[in-house]
Scaffold this active site. Structure first.
Site, PDB file in Angstrom:
ATOM      1  N   GLU A   1     -31.271  30.505  -3.978  1.00  0.00           N
ATOM      2  CA  GLU A   1     -30.777  31.932  -3.462  1.00  0.00           C
ATOM      3  C   GLU A   1     -31.456  32.837  -4.178  1.00  0.00           C
ATOM      4  OE1 GLU A   1     -28.871  32.709  -1.028  1.00  0.00           O
ATOM      5  OE2 GLU A   1     -28.355  30.790  -0.323  1.00  0.00           O
TER       6      GLU A   1
ATOM      7  N   TYR B   1     -23.758  39.101  -3.234  1.00  0.00           N
ATOM      8  CA  TYR B   1     -24.152  38.309  -2.069  1.00  0.00           C
ATOM      9  C   TYR B   1     -24.562  36.627  -2.729  1.00  0.00           C
ATOM     10  CZ  TYR B   1     -27.735  35.371   0.387  1.00  0.00           C
ATOM     11  OH  TYR B   1     -28.432  34.443   0.936  1.00  0.00           O
TER      12      TYR B   1
ATOM     13  N   ASP C   1     -25.933  39.688   2.950  1.00  0.00           N
ATOM     14  CA  ASP C   1     -27.161  40.275   2.628  1.00  0.00           C
ATOM     15  C   ASP C   1     -27.803  41.201   3.876  1.00  0.00           C
ATOM     16  OD1 ASP C   1     -27.870  38.399   4.300  1.00  0.00           O
ATOM     17  OD2 ASP C   1     -29.396  37.461   3.384  1.00  0.00           O
TER      18      ASP C   1
END
Length: 382
Positions: free
Chosen positions: A50, A133, A151
């Protein structure tokens, strides 16, 4: 949670929400991409992916991800990684504060959580460098918690779904999209729900050249149904990056070694090695003169300042190099290479400097601007 009606958003009834979830997840089950981090529930692996995926394309991330986990297979390995190796693993991805924060977070996990990645949203969010996020993505994908991962891609899809008349680039408006997602997220498959929206937002519902007629959720989209698709999302233009003129000093000794300097922590590109660089002024500094490689810049020479600060007196050559360009999010560099030769290896003791042979350069973590400078230099001397 905020009241969405205060922002002109009418939320769907339960039946429509359930139908939306089914439609989105059915599409995802059939079309999802086979990615290495989707074959695991390991929160550490998901976390690495991520952070890397933020502003970096999937195809670029995969080899970085695989090498990173080969070098640092556990949280403890990341926590104890030497700085040079850490930066080398991230070299080329940009935004180097992210990998530094990852290491600090790994150290927090070792110290505060016994080396085990926390399994609740609050503790995940408390870690260095992990924002809403990333916390939502890890919570939902690794632990099955119904936490949205909001996001830019997700905000774009939501803006079109509900014709949200608020700028998605303004941080204060994020709460609107967060509130929408908290209602929509599928409690049974939150990780897949978040990832489905990520996939949709990066492809069919992308910012450039979207294909609305192919979207699996087009009949839920107010913007699609009302013919206002081109209006959404609302995003005001960012400020242009500030143009800066840089002089880079390519200094070689009698053995042909290069003088490299390690940038100080806390500065832009801190921890990376590069040719010594000095910011200078030129006439037209605030003008955008970066598109034309033939632009002649009236620079103020920084050779005297360099000689004083680095305590070297090179014989300056007259070799000319093409200008090197590099754009950061907030700065746009035009770099002028200046070559000099020295017979003595004596340099300032007040800076972290090192003489490095051409063959050894690959062992030093270098950011993209330095790689561009080196490539331009080698092109001209080969």
């Amino acid at each position: 949670m905020i009241n969405l009606t205060d922002y002109g958003i009418e939320m769907w009834d339960d039946e429509k929400i359930a139908s939306f979830r089914r439609t989105l997840l059915n599409w995802y089950d059939n079309e999802k991409r086979d990615l290495p981090w989707r074959r695991t529930k390991n929160p550490y692996f998901i976390w690495i992916s991520e952070i890397m995926l933020q502003q970096t394309q999937v195809v670029t991330v995969i080899p970085y991800y695989e090498r990173f986990l080969e070098w640092f297979p556990t949280i403890e390995d990341l926590a104890n990684a030497p700085e040079d190796k850490l930066l080398k693993a991230w070299e080329g991805l940009g935004y180097y504060s992210r990998v530094r924060n990852m290491q600090k977070a790994a150290q927090e996990i070792m110290e505060n959580f016994g080396g085990v990645f926390p399994d609740n949203h609050k503790d995940i969010l408390s870690l260095k460098g992990i924002g809403p996020y990333t916390a939502g993505a890890i919570s939902s994908i690794a632990f099955g918690l119904a936490e949205p991962a909001v996001d830019g891609n997700v905000m774009r899809v939501m803006a079109r779904l509900f014709e949200v008349n608020y700028d998605i680039g303004d941080p204060k408006n994020r709460k609107i999209f967060q509130a929408i997602m908290e209602i929509l997220i599928d409690p049974e498959r939150p990780g897949d729900f978040n990832q489905a929206l990520m996939d949709l937002g990066t492809d069919i519902e992308s910012a450039k050249n979207p294909r609305p007629d192919e979207s699996p959720i087009r009949f839920f989209s107010a913007a699609y149904l009302h013919g206002t698709y081109d209006k959404y999302p609302i995003k005001l233009p960012k400020k242009k990056p500030k143009p800066l003129q840089i002089q880079a000093f390519v200094i070689r000794n009698s053995k042909g070694d290069f003088l490299l300097e390690k940038n100080l922590d806390g500065r832009l590109l801190g921890g990376f090695w590069s040719f010594p660089i000095v910011e200078t002024d030129f006439i037209g500094q605030q003008l955008d003169l970066f598109e034309n490689d033939t632009t002649s810049l009236q620079t103020v020479s920084q050779k005297a300042l360099f000689e004083k600060d680095y305590q070297v007196t090179p014989d300056w050559t007259k070799r000319e190099f093409s200008l090197v360009k590099h754009t950061f999010s907030h700065q746009k560099w035009t770099i002028e290479l200046i070559e000099g030769m020295v017979t003595s290896d004596e340099v300032s003791k007040d800076k972290e400097l090192r003489w490095v042979s051409l063959d050894q350069l690959q062992d030093y973590p270098m950011a993209t601007p330095q790689k561009k400078m080196l490539a331009e230099y080698l092109k001209k001397i080969d």
